[in-house]
Design a protein around this motif. Sequence first.
Motif, PDB file in Angstrom:
ATOM      1  N   ASP A 115      65.731  54.414  73.381  1.00 38.06           N
ATOM      2  CA  ASP A 115      65.805  53.570  74.550  1.00 38.06           C
ATOM      3  C   ASP A 115      64.678  52.466  74.572  1.00 38.06           C
ATOM      4  OD1 ASP A 115      65.894  52.575  77.256  1.00 38.06           O
ATOM      5  OD2 ASP A 115      64.684  54.020  78.040  1.00 38.06           O
ATOM      6  N   ARG A 116      64.994  51.335  74.649  1.00 39.57           N
ATOM      7  CA  ARG A 116      63.885  50.259  74.655  1.00 39.57           C
ATOM      8  C   ARG A 116      64.185  49.277  75.905  1.00 39.57           C
ATOM      9  NH1 ARG A 116      61.225  52.263  71.069  1.00 39.57           N
ATOM     10  NH2 ARG A 116      60.996  51.548  68.950  1.00 39.57           N
ATOM     11  N   SER A 117      64.581  49.820  76.907  1.00 38.99           N
ATOM     12  CA  SER A 117      64.760  49.405  78.178  1.00 38.99           C
ATOM     13  C   SER A 117      63.448  48.520  78.631  1.00 38.99           C
ATOM     14  CB  SER A 117      65.416  50.301  79.447  1.00 38.99           C
ATOM     15  OG  SER A 117      66.638  50.809  78.689  1.00 38.99           O
ATOM     16  N   PRO A 118      63.656  47.604  79.250  1.00 41.13           N
ATOM     17  CA  PRO A 118      62.405  46.810  79.971  1.00 41.13           C
ATOM     18  C   PRO A 118      61.968  47.228  81.117  1.00 41.13           C
ATOM     19  CG  PRO A 118      64.307  45.498  80.123  1.00 41.13           C
ATOM     20  CD  PRO A 118      64.876  46.556  79.351  1.00 41.13           C
ATOM     21  N   PHE A 119      60.863  46.526  81.478  1.00 37.53           N
ATOM     22  CA  PHE A 119      60.432  46.846  82.964  1.00 37.53           C
ATOM     23  C   PHE A 119      61.230  46.163  84.074  1.00 37.53           C
ATOM     24  CE2 PHE A 119      58.376  43.215  81.011  1.00 37.53           C
ATOM     25  CZ  PHE A 119      58.402  42.114  81.988  1.00 37.53           C
ATOM     26  N   VAL A 135      59.740  37.182  61.565  1.00 42.29           N
ATOM     27  CA  VAL A 135      59.582  37.616  62.841  1.00 42.29           C
ATOM     28  C   VAL A 135      60.920  37.762  63.525  1.00 42.29           C
ATOM     29  CG1 VAL A 135      58.565  37.048  64.990  1.00 42.29           C
ATOM     30  CG2 VAL A 135      57.376  36.514  63.098  1.00 42.29           C
ATOM     31  N   LYS A 136      61.243  39.049  63.786  1.00 45.58           N
ATOM     32  CA  LYS A 136      62.649  39.372  64.241  1.00 45.58           C
ATOM     33  C   LYS A 136      62.333  39.244  66.267  1.00 45.58           C
ATOM     34  CE  LYS A 136      64.318  42.958  61.247  1.00 45.58           C
ATOM     35  NZ  LYS A 136      63.525  42.410  59.926  1.00 45.58           N
ATOM     36  N   GLU A 137      63.129  38.352  66.263  1.00 40.97           N
ATOM     37  CA  GLU A 137      63.354  37.822  68.011  1.00 40.97           C
ATOM     38  C   GLU A 137      64.387  38.298  68.584  1.00 40.97           C
ATOM     39  OE1 GLU A 137      62.896  33.597  68.437  1.00 40.97           O
ATOM     40  OE2 GLU A 137      60.975  33.519  67.261  1.00 40.97           O
ATOM     41  N   THR A 138      64.282  38.866  69.611  1.00 40.78           N
ATOM     42  CA  THR A 138      65.404  39.576  70.378  1.00 40.78           C
ATOM     43  C   THR A 138      65.499  39.120  71.747  1.00 40.78           C
ATOM     44  OG1 THR A 138      65.064  41.668  69.120  1.00 40.78           O
ATOM     45  CG2 THR A 138      66.554  41.770  71.236  1.00 40.78           C
ATOM     46  N   TYR A 139      66.682  38.325  72.309  1.00 37.38           N
ATOM     47  CA  TYR A 139      66.919  37.804  73.350  1.00 37.38           C
ATOM     48  C   TYR A 139      67.934  38.567  74.056  1.00 37.38           C
ATOM     49  CZ  TYR A 139      64.135  33.815  71.597  1.00 37.38           C
ATOM     50  OH  TYR A 139      63.198  33.120  71.161  1.00 37.38           O
ATOM     51  N   VAL A 140      67.657  38.960  75.500  1.00 39.56           N
ATOM     52  CA  VAL A 140      68.806  39.818  76.166  1.00 39.56           C
ATOM     53  C   VAL A 140      68.935  38.749  77.517  1.00 39.56           C
ATOM     54  CG1 VAL A 140      69.413  41.621  77.051  1.00 39.56           C
ATOM     55  CG2 VAL A 140      68.115  41.683  74.877  1.00 39.56           C
ATOM     56  N   CYS A 141      70.267  38.436  77.958  1.00 41.29           N
ATOM     57  CA  CYS A 141      70.321  38.112  79.342  1.00 41.29           C
ATOM     58  C   CYS A 141      71.263  39.207  80.070  1.00 41.29           C
ATOM     59  CB  CYS A 141      70.923  36.803  79.392  1.00 41.29           C
ATOM     60  SG  CYS A 141      72.491  36.775  78.575  1.00 41.29           S
ATOM     61  N   ILE A 148      65.309  38.015  78.871  1.00 37.84           N
ATOM     62  CA  ILE A 148      63.836  38.721  78.117  1.00 37.84           C
ATOM     63  C   ILE A 148      64.154  38.375  76.809  1.00 37.84           C
ATOM     64  CG2 ILE A 148      63.934  40.424  80.171  1.00 37.84           C
ATOM     65  CD1 ILE A 148      65.019  42.189  78.381  1.00 37.84           C
ATOM     66  N   LYS A 149      62.881  38.601  76.126  1.00 36.00           N
ATOM     67  CA  LYS A 149      62.645  38.313  74.751  1.00 36.00           C
ATOM     68  C   LYS A 149      61.613  39.133  74.246  1.00 36.00           C
ATOM     69  CE  LYS A 149      60.301  34.903  71.488  1.00 36.00           C
ATOM     70  NZ  LYS A 149      59.487  33.601  71.597  1.00 36.00           N
ATOM     71  N   SER A 150      61.846  39.645  73.051  1.00 38.88           N
ATOM     72  CA  SER A 150      60.763  40.636  72.456  1.00 38.88           C
ATOM     73  C   SER A 150      60.653  40.388  71.013  1.00 38.88           C
ATOM     74  CB  SER A 150      61.443  42.073  72.238  1.00 38.88           C
ATOM     75  OG  SER A 150      60.712  42.973  71.755  1.00 38.88           O
ATOM     76  N   LEU A 155      59.631  47.004  71.768  1.00 44.91           N
ATOM     77  CA  LEU A 155      58.334  47.694  72.431  1.00 44.91           C
ATOM     78  C   LEU A 155      57.913  47.068  73.514  1.00 44.91           C
ATOM     79  CD1 LEU A 155      56.726  48.564  69.151  1.00 44.91           C
ATOM     80  CD2 LEU A 155      57.872  50.491  70.622  1.00 44.91           C
ATOM     81  N   SER A 156      57.715  45.500  73.821  1.00 40.96           N
ATOM     82  CA  SER A 156      57.466  44.968  74.767  1.00 40.96           C
ATOM     83  C   SER A 156      58.550  43.662  74.894  1.00 40.96           C
ATOM     84  CB  SER A 156      56.082  44.470  74.549  1.00 40.96           C
ATOM     85  OG  SER A 156      56.008  43.657  73.560  1.00 40.96           O
ATOM     86  N   TRP A 157      58.316  43.417  76.187  1.00 42.65           N
ATOM     87  CA  TRP A 157      59.567  42.239  76.588  1.00 42.65           C
ATOM     88  C   TRP A 157      58.701  41.043  77.442  1.00 42.65           C
ATOM     89  CZ3 TRP A 157      64.146  42.142  74.512  1.00 42.65           C
ATOM     90  CH2 TRP A 157      64.707  43.617  74.089  1.00 42.65           C
ATOM     91  N   ASP A 158      59.030  40.120  77.096  1.00 45.22           N
ATOM     92  CA  ASP A 158      58.607  38.801  78.097  1.00 45.22           C
ATOM     93  C   ASP A 158      59.583  38.234  78.803  1.00 45.22           C
ATOM     94  OD1 ASP A 158      55.932  38.641  76.880  1.00 45.22           O
ATOM     95  OD2 ASP A 158      56.625  37.715  75.150  1.00 45.22           O
TER      96      ASP A 158
END
Length: 168
Positions: A115-119, A135-141, A148-150, A155-158
């Motif tokens: 599980d890597r679900s964000p806040f 650098v591995k960038e992950t973008y989810v909409c 959100i971006k990690s 492990l953490s999301w912006d």
Amino acid sequence: WQGIFFLNSLTCYVCAASGSNRLSKTTDGGITWTSIAIPSAPYYDVFSPDDTLIISCSNLGRIQRSSDGGSSWEQINTSGSFFYGMEFYNKDTGFVVGSGNTILLTTNAGMNWTDRSPFVSASWRQIILKETNGVKETYVCGGDNFVIKSTDLGLSWDTIRVTLLDQF
């Protein structure tokens, strides 16, 4: 068809949410297609980095994994989520996203998922992976106009708030 994955210019997989032919493959650029038997479920995305490993996700919270080109399948039960999509950085490392604030990570070619679900709670619909200078960038909409971006494999999301303007 719901999901598509190109291995190269000739080999492509497609998956479907309905019908009797839920997974198909071409090896000649789409001239002919071969149906691959897969346990019945609505499938929304597919990934295959080579001729043996195939991973597909469904709206029943299931991930189907084959390590023999689709001759046999292992069902990976992860949750009751509706999975909308998945993306992989390489054969081993990838994500699946879905409803109920679900973002899952695998680092062993889909055998196990973490599980890597964000806040931020949303129904995540799309995921894009990008690697730049190592650098591995992950973008989810998803819902509520969130992106959100990690940069640390979830492990953490912006949060990136997207404001839509009424154009009419």
